[in-house]
Design a protein around this motif. Structure first.
Motif, PDB file in Angstrom:
ATOM      1  N   ASP A 158       1.650   0.634   9.233  1.00  0.00           N
ATOM      2  CA  ASP A 158       1.932   1.987   8.767  1.00  0.00           C
ATOM      3  C   ASP A 158       1.227   2.217   7.431  1.00  0.00           C
ATOM      4  O   ASP A 158       1.786   1.998   6.364  1.00  0.00           O
ATOM      5  CB  ASP A 158       3.440   2.196   8.619  1.00  0.00           C
ATOM      6  N   TYR A 159      -0.022   2.687   7.505  1.00  0.00           N
ATOM      7  CA  TYR A 159      -0.794   2.907   6.280  1.00  0.00           C
ATOM      8  C   TYR A 159      -0.279   4.112   5.486  1.00  0.00           C
ATOM      9  O   TYR A 159      -0.595   4.258   4.310  1.00  0.00           O
ATOM     10  CB  TYR A 159      -2.274   3.112   6.618  1.00  0.00           C
ATOM     11  N   ARG A 160       0.534   4.957   6.120  1.00  0.00           N
ATOM     12  CA  ARG A 160       1.032   6.129   5.395  1.00  0.00           C
ATOM     13  C   ARG A 160       2.064   5.755   4.335  1.00  0.00           C
ATOM     14  O   ARG A 160       2.355   6.558   3.439  1.00  0.00           O
ATOM     15  CB  ARG A 160       1.640   7.137   6.380  1.00  0.00           C
ATOM     16  N   SER A 161       2.598   4.557   4.422  1.00  0.00           N
ATOM     17  CA  SER A 161       3.569   4.129   3.407  1.00  0.00           C
ATOM     18  C   SER A 161       2.904   3.354   2.270  1.00  0.00           C
ATOM     19  O   SER A 161       3.567   3.013   1.296  1.00  0.00           O
ATOM     20  CB  SER A 161       4.641   3.245   4.060  1.00  0.00           C
ATOM     21  N   THR A 162       1.616   3.098   2.395  1.00  0.00           N
ATOM     22  CA  THR A 162       0.915   2.346   1.351  1.00  0.00           C
ATOM     23  C   THR A 162      -0.368   3.062   0.929  1.00  0.00           C
ATOM     24  O   THR A 162      -0.441   3.643  -0.157  1.00  0.00           O
ATOM     25  CB  THR A 162       0.564   0.929   1.842  1.00  0.00           C
ATOM     26  N   VAL A 163      -1.374   3.054   1.800  1.00  0.00           N
ATOM     27  CA  VAL A 163      -2.674   3.634   1.457  1.00  0.00           C
ATOM     28  C   VAL A 163      -2.541   5.125   1.143  1.00  0.00           C
ATOM     29  O   VAL A 163      -3.130   5.627   0.184  1.00  0.00           O
ATOM     30  CB  VAL A 163      -3.683   3.408   2.601  1.00  0.00           C
ATOM     31  N   SER A 164      -1.761   5.845   1.946  1.00  0.00           N
ATOM     32  CA  SER A 164      -1.606   7.286   1.735  1.00  0.00           C
ATOM     33  C   SER A 164      -0.905   7.583   0.408  1.00  0.00           C
ATOM     34  O   SER A 164      -1.256   8.549  -0.284  1.00  0.00           O
ATOM     35  CB  SER A 164      -0.818   7.908   2.891  1.00  0.00           C
ATOM     36  N   VAL A 165       0.080   6.769   0.056  1.00  0.00           N
ATOM     37  CA  VAL A 165       0.786   6.956  -1.219  1.00  0.00           C
ATOM     38  C   VAL A 165      -0.184   6.778  -2.380  1.00  0.00           C
ATOM     39  O   VAL A 165      -0.195   7.563  -3.341  1.00  0.00           O
ATOM     40  CB  VAL A 165       1.957   5.968  -1.325  1.00  0.00           C
ATOM     41  N   TRP A 166      -1.016   5.741  -2.304  1.00  0.00           N
ATOM     42  CA  TRP A 166      -2.031   5.517  -3.344  1.00  0.00           C
ATOM     43  C   TRP A 166      -3.024   6.667  -3.401  1.00  0.00           C
ATOM     44  O   TRP A 166      -3.364   7.159  -4.480  1.00  0.00           O
ATOM     45  CB  TRP A 166      -2.762   4.207  -3.043  1.00  0.00           C
ATOM     46  N   PHE A 167      -3.480   7.139  -2.253  1.00  0.00           N
ATOM     47  CA  PHE A 167      -4.474   8.215  -2.191  1.00  0.00           C
ATOM     48  C   PHE A 167      -3.937   9.503  -2.816  1.00  0.00           C
ATOM     49  O   PHE A 167      -4.601  10.125  -3.645  1.00  0.00           O
ATOM     50  CB  PHE A 167      -4.875   8.452  -0.737  1.00  0.00           C
ATOM     51  N   ILE A 180      -1.358   0.152  -2.585  1.00  0.00           N
ATOM     52  CA  ILE A 180      -2.454  -0.298  -1.723  1.00  0.00           C
ATOM     53  C   ILE A 180      -2.777  -1.767  -1.937  1.00  0.00           C
ATOM     54  O   ILE A 180      -3.418  -2.402  -1.105  1.00  0.00           O
ATOM     55  CB  ILE A 180      -3.720   0.563  -1.961  1.00  0.00           C
ATOM     56  N   ALA A 181      -2.322  -2.325  -3.050  1.00  0.00           N
ATOM     57  CA  ALA A 181      -2.632  -3.724  -3.352  1.00  0.00           C
ATOM     58  C   ALA A 181      -2.078  -4.664  -2.285  1.00  0.00           C
ATOM     59  O   ALA A 181      -2.639  -5.744  -2.058  1.00  0.00           O
ATOM     60  CB  ALA A 181      -2.083  -4.105  -4.721  1.00  0.00           C
ATOM     61  N   GLY A 182      -1.003  -4.266  -1.623  1.00  0.00           N
ATOM     62  CA  GLY A 182      -0.420  -5.110  -0.588  1.00  0.00           C
ATOM     63  C   GLY A 182      -0.886  -4.780   0.812  1.00  0.00           C
ATOM     64  O   GLY A 182      -0.399  -5.374   1.779  1.00  0.00           O
ATOM     65  N   ALA A 183      -1.799  -3.814   0.940  1.00  0.00           N
ATOM     66  CA  ALA A 183      -2.305  -3.444   2.262  1.00  0.00           C
ATOM     67  C   ALA A 183      -3.227  -4.532   2.809  1.00  0.00           C
ATOM     68  O   ALA A 183      -3.779  -5.333   2.050  1.00  0.00           O
ATOM     69  CB  ALA A 183      -3.061  -2.117   2.175  1.00  0.00           C
ATOM     70  N   PRO A 184      -3.425  -4.598   4.119  1.00  0.00           N
ATOM     71  CA  PRO A 184      -4.353  -5.582   4.702  1.00  0.00           C
ATOM     72  C   PRO A 184      -5.752  -5.436   4.115  1.00  0.00           C
ATOM     73  O   PRO A 184      -6.172  -4.345   3.717  1.00  0.00           O
ATOM     74  CB  PRO A 184      -4.325  -5.242   6.195  1.00  0.00           C
ATOM     75  N   LEU A 185      -6.473  -6.542   4.092  1.00  0.00           N
ATOM     76  CA  LEU A 185      -7.789  -6.581   3.460  1.00  0.00           C
ATOM     77  C   LEU A 185      -8.750  -5.555   4.056  1.00  0.00           C
ATOM     78  O   LEU A 185      -9.523  -4.919   3.324  1.00  0.00           O
ATOM     79  CB  LEU A 185      -8.386  -7.985   3.593  1.00  0.00           C
ATOM     80  N   LEU A 186      -8.727  -5.368   5.373  1.00  0.00           N
ATOM     81  CA  LEU A 186      -9.652  -4.429   6.003  1.00  0.00           C
ATOM     82  C   LEU A 186      -9.420  -3.002   5.510  1.00  0.00           C
ATOM     83  O   LEU A 186     -10.378  -2.244   5.296  1.00  0.00           O
ATOM     84  CB  LEU A 186      -9.520  -4.491   7.526  1.00  0.00           C
ATOM     85  N   PHE A 187      -8.171  -2.618   5.315  1.00  0.00           N
ATOM     86  CA  PHE A 187      -7.874  -1.287   4.790  1.00  0.00           C
ATOM     87  C   PHE A 187      -8.347  -1.167   3.347  1.00  0.00           C
ATOM     88  O   PHE A 187      -8.835  -0.116   2.931  1.00  0.00           O
ATOM     89  CB  PHE A 187      -6.377  -1.002   4.900  1.00  0.00           C
TER      90      PHE A 187
END
Length: 229
Positions: A158-167, A180-187
């Motif tokens: 669920d990138y909306r709870s990490t990457v989207s928050v950072w964005f 986003i620091a805890g998101a998977p490396l590819l993201f």
């Protein structure tokens, strides 16, 4: 949550620097290179690969941009408020995104192959193209790989709870690098390559997206009259 100096550099400093270069670079390019504000079409030199590659790439790009706008800018609470639950959103995003990504990859692959295999096109490739095409390819492939690895063949992420928050935090001036620091490396790699792509944007042929011929839709018809001899 404690934020390290590396996280601040990667997820705060680098994005803001890239956004600043994006904004100032467009102003500079417009003021100093208006005649170069073009896609520099090479259709007259080769059209068979371009005929299929360009529509596929642009269709895929438009759909991918729309999907990113919905996924990154729209909070999950908003989609749930209109009756779209997380499962429905995830399923739609994965399959629609996979279709759009596949079209973009195929189109971009054809355009890159055309540029490499055609000597006439290769001779017209300037330094900005040599930066743009690898960077654009890396950004697209990293996004496709991240989606496939985690949301198609993986357990789901669920990138909306990490990457989207950072964005969203970047644009509200309240960045959250820890999101986003805890998101998977590819993201993470996909996000960093996208930042670099935005920084390179003003100095490449990508500026032509701001000059879409929308006026053609509302301009008066041209009336042609036959000249009598």
């Amino acid at each position: 949550m404690n934020t390290s100096g590396a996280d601040l550099l990667l997820w705060v400093a680098v994005p803001y620097i890239c956004l600043a270069v994006f904004a100032v670079g467009h102003v500079w390019r417009y003021r100093h290179d208006q005649f170069g504000w073009t896609s520099r079409t090479s259709q007259l030199l080769e059209h068979r690969w371009l005929r299929w590659g360009s529509p596929l790439f642009h269709l895929g790009a438009f759909l991918v941009i729309a999907g990113h706008a919905a996924g990154l800018a729209v909070p999950a609470s908003w989609t749930e408020a209109v009756g779209v639950d997380e499962h429905a959103y995830h399923t739609t995003a994965v399959w629609a995104g996979s279709f759009a990504g596949a079209a973009m990859v195929v189109g971009l692959g054809m355009l890159c192959a055309r540029r490499l295999l055609s000597r006439r096109i290769r001779l017209r490739t300037d330094r900005s193209d040599k930066v743009l095409f690898p960077l654009l390819s890396a950004t697209v492939l990293l996004g496709i790989t991240a989606t496939a690895a985690h949301n198609v063949f993986g357990a789901g992420y669920d990138y909306r709870s990490t990457v989207s928050v950072w964005f969203r935090g970047l644009f509200t001036l309240s960045p959250e690098p820890g999101a986003i620091a805890g998101a998977p490396l590819l993201f993470q790699l996909h996000a960093l390559s996208a930042c670099l792509l935005f920084a390179a944007w003003p100095f490449t042929r990508l500026v032509h997206v701001w000059s879409a011929p929308v006026g053609y839709l509302v301009r008066p018809y041209l009336v042609y009259r036959r000249r009598t001899v």
